[in-house]
Design an enzyme around this catalytic site. Structure first.
Site, PDB file in Angstrom:
ATOM      1  N   SER A  36       0.893  -0.727   0.315  1.00  0.00           N
ATOM      2  CA  SER A  36      -0.198   0.295  -0.262  1.00  0.00           C
ATOM      3  C   SER A  36       0.628   0.990  -0.055  1.00  0.00           C
ATOM      4  O   SER A  36       0.647   1.842   0.618  1.00  0.00           O
ATOM      5  CB  SER A  36      -1.424  -0.117   1.379  1.00  0.00           C
ATOM      6  OG  SER A  36      -2.142   0.548   1.071  1.00  0.00           O
TER       7      SER A  36
ATOM      8  N   ARG B 242     -15.735  30.010 -24.626  1.00  0.00           N
ATOM      9  CA  ARG B 242     -16.206  30.478 -25.593  1.00  0.00           C
ATOM     10  C   ARG B 242     -15.599  30.275 -26.638  1.00  0.00           C
ATOM     11  O   ARG B 242     -15.849  31.135 -28.045  1.00  0.00           O
ATOM     12  CB  ARG B 242     -16.675  32.007 -25.257  1.00  0.00           C
ATOM     13  CG  ARG B 242     -17.148  32.276 -23.667  1.00  0.00           C
ATOM     14  CD  ARG B 242     -16.834  33.556 -23.151  1.00  0.00           C
ATOM     15  NE  ARG B 242     -16.924  34.890 -24.237  1.00  0.00           N
ATOM     16  CZ  ARG B 242     -16.349  35.923 -23.171  1.00  0.00           C
ATOM     17  NH1 ARG B 242     -15.968  36.211 -22.444  1.00  0.00           N
ATOM     18  NH2 ARG B 242     -16.429  36.975 -24.296  1.00  0.00           N
TER      19      ARG B 242
ATOM     20  N   ASP C   2      -4.035  -1.434 -12.246  1.00  0.00           N
ATOM     21  CA  ASP C   2      -2.506  -1.305 -13.157  1.00  0.00           C
ATOM     22  C   ASP C   2      -2.866  -2.569 -14.357  1.00  0.00           C
ATOM     23  O   ASP C   2      -2.666  -2.102 -15.121  1.00  0.00           O
ATOM     24  CB  ASP C   2      -1.308  -1.474 -13.174  1.00  0.00           C
ATOM     25  CG  ASP C   2      -1.585   0.292 -12.668  1.00  0.00           C
ATOM     26  OD1 ASP C   2      -2.394   0.980 -12.338  1.00  0.00           O
ATOM     27  OD2 ASP C   2       0.300   0.431 -12.464  1.00  0.00           O
TER      28      ASP C   2
ATOM     29  N   CYS D 171       3.733   7.291  -7.010  1.00  0.00           N
ATOM     30  CA  CYS D 171       3.350   8.134  -7.866  1.00  0.00           C
ATOM     31  C   CYS D 171       4.644   9.069  -7.043  1.00  0.00           C
ATOM     32  O   CYS D 171       4.454  10.318  -7.415  1.00  0.00           O
ATOM     33  CB  CYS D 171       2.205   8.846  -7.626  1.00  0.00           C
ATOM     34  SG  CYS D 171       0.595   7.441  -7.611  1.00  0.00           S
TER      35      CYS D 171
END
Lengths: 445, 445
Positions: free
Chosen positions: A40, A439, A280, A44
């Site tokens: 765990s 926009r 993964d 990253c």
């Protein structure tokens, strides 16, 4: 007799599945088998560990095996590698790496969460010890020890994707000269070329050398052999993507999907009875492309682990899928994307217009305003928002969440223009940049 | 003969309407009448001007009268106050303040964009020169000049709303001792008490004295007279909200809505033919409360000005409404809210559950992680997201846009949990805080 859940893989997806299953069923016997030594953890965070922004490898561990045992009665066995799955008999073959002995373990439910590993292309010298893939904390610990031992000054990163760029930045902060080599015409091929160009400019400002359009032919001690000639390198980091660890499942006759990941349905069920997969190693569904994909991300691993764990325990949960959101920070430049890029829209046969604006991260007159580019893709005809990319200074990238949420909701560009987005001078210009890009897209429609 | 558009008010709503009308109709004669000396300025920047973060008053001017004349052929007349509207005849009575003469001006279309002004309660001494409301750049310029002249050391801010708090911070940065006095039991009554409490803690850390539950009885030179006794004050700032400048419209028989703002439909039409209203003087529609409201914000002013301008020029545009998003920064603490608060939900008869979590702005192990509290409200039964509030360190507040977008899309809490929100360690924990709060709300359901 109680039911036994066996989980293969002790990182995000596997341990989330195990924990969620425990919350759902107090009586379940839960065994989690992990090949490495840790559970765990936040893979990253590895680049930030190498960069020296995080002190200790164990700072990245969210919960230790002992904590899982004590708090949730999950029988976590580290250094235990599963070497075979028998779906007919409902058992796995396990190798206890520490004791060098094999044994069988029966399951009533099986969650496969074996993750992914860095792609190692079949090139001469790829197995030389100075060529490193970085996926686990054990890898990271090993890499850092070597970098410090040899006091690495020249690092070559092969591949300019998210991990490659984050590792490049990490080694610059660590104190090395870094070169990124990429066979493609740009870094970050999940971005459009015009946006990737902004990232390359940021890398240049940070003195990372970027060589695109360069093929790697092989490795010799001290050198990366490329189509540009040999590049000196004391360390090589592989950042050309990951491949799912799905061989075990394939050998057991479990169906695979895109890129060889384990095919799953919305409940994370694999093709064999009582077998689930998450994280993964598994496919996930892309809500814009409307097809299964393989996306190896911690967010998806946690979410799909939770869904698998809920279902394993007899509950009901589905994972609707992803819209392709990804984010990173290269030095002080933030980068984010979601939905489809121009290339992905083309591949999916989607006709689109582009709204692209250059603005600032705060009100233009506010001190510290930094440049920011926002790009949106909208479908011709429907006006439906298809994708977005943002590159800019501090406070840019998390704005992609507006786009990801709007895409998930099926919003049109006109609806995005009208969104009641937050404004105050320290945060934004009065017309939110995402609305201004909308926009621009609306005018293009 | 060409049609003439007359715009009353030269700030965000009025000049956006004028500019949009010009883009829609090249032949239109456009006259914009502004009582003050400047056009199109960022009033939201005033606190940062007082704080010294912005150097010059004119840094806040987006476009000058001359630029409007030169670039868009908009006949901007500053120091021209409209003193009457005749909707039957289609004309306005104008006072040229510089030349002290009145004249009539006919219109084919009229946009009322007269804005709002700080509420000045009818208290003894309210008109003393040391009591300041701050709405226009002219006000700000005047206030700064006085503060510098008297070298103000004691400033009392009456009212703890957004403007009050921003002005309090501004005067602390400027170098004064600041006390906020609020009659209510908390500052920021658009937040729930538990979230407002976090804001009060932030003010305390910044050495702003907050006195809640204190009534102001009046003013005497050098003192604010309160239910707590007299408070010394060299300057008093009124921050108890704004009231729409709608008297002109009311005198012309134009219908008013909540809080005396000009009632408009989704196209920004007022009750009289060829009369439109936009910005702080007009009502807008609250999409969660499903009723017209008066919300004076620059974002709404710009958006509704654009809608009015499009329609005036013969186009078609509607403004769907707001969800009540607001954001600010108090010192280093960021504050945001959207949708309905607990009190607003109660008032609207909405039954709700709360998901409230305490987390960090980045991955917990990442350097610089700061506390952040996220709170979501979801409807009992449907699970529909009703509101959200965030208070925390740098990078907290703009996350409210996820909530605003999800509310606008009518998403449920379950859908929010599954959103593909961006994650990397410098930006977030792997489970996005908004999703974690949604999970807490889901458990409460």
């Amino acid at each position: 007799m109680v039911d036994r859940l066996v989980v293969i893989g002790g990182d995000a997806a596997g341990m989330t599945a195990a924990s969620t299953a425990r919350r759902g069923r107090d009586d379940l016997e839960i065994v989690a088998l992990e090949r490495g030594t840790r559970t765990s953890y936040a893979a990253c965070g590895i680049p930030y560990l190498v960069a020296g922004l995080i002190d200790e490898v164990d700072d990245l561990v969210a919960r230790t095996p002992q904590e899982f045992r004590d708090r949730q009665r999950i029988d976590v066995r580290t250094r235990h590698e599963v070497i075979g799955i028998d779906t007919a008999e409902g058992k796995v073959e396990v190798r206890d790496l520490a004791r060098a002995r094999d044994f069988s373990l029966g399951y009533d439910e099986l969650v496969i969460a074996t993750g992914a590993r860095p792609i190692r292309p079949d090139l001469p010298g790829i197995d030389l010890p100075f060529v490193h893939g970085v996926q686990t904390l054990d890898d990271a610990e090993h890499l850092l020890a070597i970098a410090e031992e040899i006091d690495a000054e020249k690092v070559v990163v092969v591949g300019g994707g998210y991990i490659g760029l984050e590792m490049a930045e990490a080694f610059v902060r660590w104190g090395a000269d870094v070169t990124i080599v990429d066979a493609g015409s740009q870094v970050m091929r999940t971005l459009d070329p015009d946006m990737a160009d902004l990232v390359e400019q940021a890398l240049d400002r940070f003195e990372v050398e970027v060589r695109t359009g360069v093929d790697v032919h092989g490795f010799e001690p001290g050198f990366v052999l490329t189509s540009d000639g040999p590049l000196p390198a004391e360390l090589v980091i592989l950042g050309i993507g990951v491949t799912p660890n799905a061989e075990l499942a394939a050998e057991a006759g479990i169906a695979l999907g895109p890129r060889g990941a384990i095919a799953v349905d919305r409940r994370q069920r694999a093709s064999a009875a009582h077998v689930w997969a998450a994280g993964d190693c598994a496919t996930t569904f892309h809500l814009v492309r409307q097809e299964p994909v393989h996306i190896a991300l911690g967010t998806v691993a946690n979410k799909t682990g939770r869904v698998a764990g809920t279902n394993v325990a007899g509950g009901y949960a589905t994972f609707p899928g992803v819209v392709g959101t990804a984010i990173t920070r290269i030095c002080t430049t933030e980068v984010a994307r979601t939905g489809v890029s121009e290339a992905e829209a083309d591949a999916a046969g989607l006709a689109y217009v582009v709204g692209r604006i250059e603005t600032t991260t705060t009100a233009g007159y506010f001190p510290g305003a930094q440049p920011m580019v926002v790009k949106l893709l909208a479908e011709v005809g429907t006006g439906r928002l298809l994708g977005g990319q943002i590159v800019g200074g501090s406070g840019s990238a998390k704005r992609i969440d507006i786009v990801a949420t709007a895409i998930t909701a099926g919003m049109t560009i006109a609806e995005v223009i009208d969104l009641d987005l937050a404004y105050a001078p320290p945060f934004s210009s009065v017309w939110d940049p995402v609305a201004v890009a909308a926009r621009a897209a609306a005018r293009a429609l």
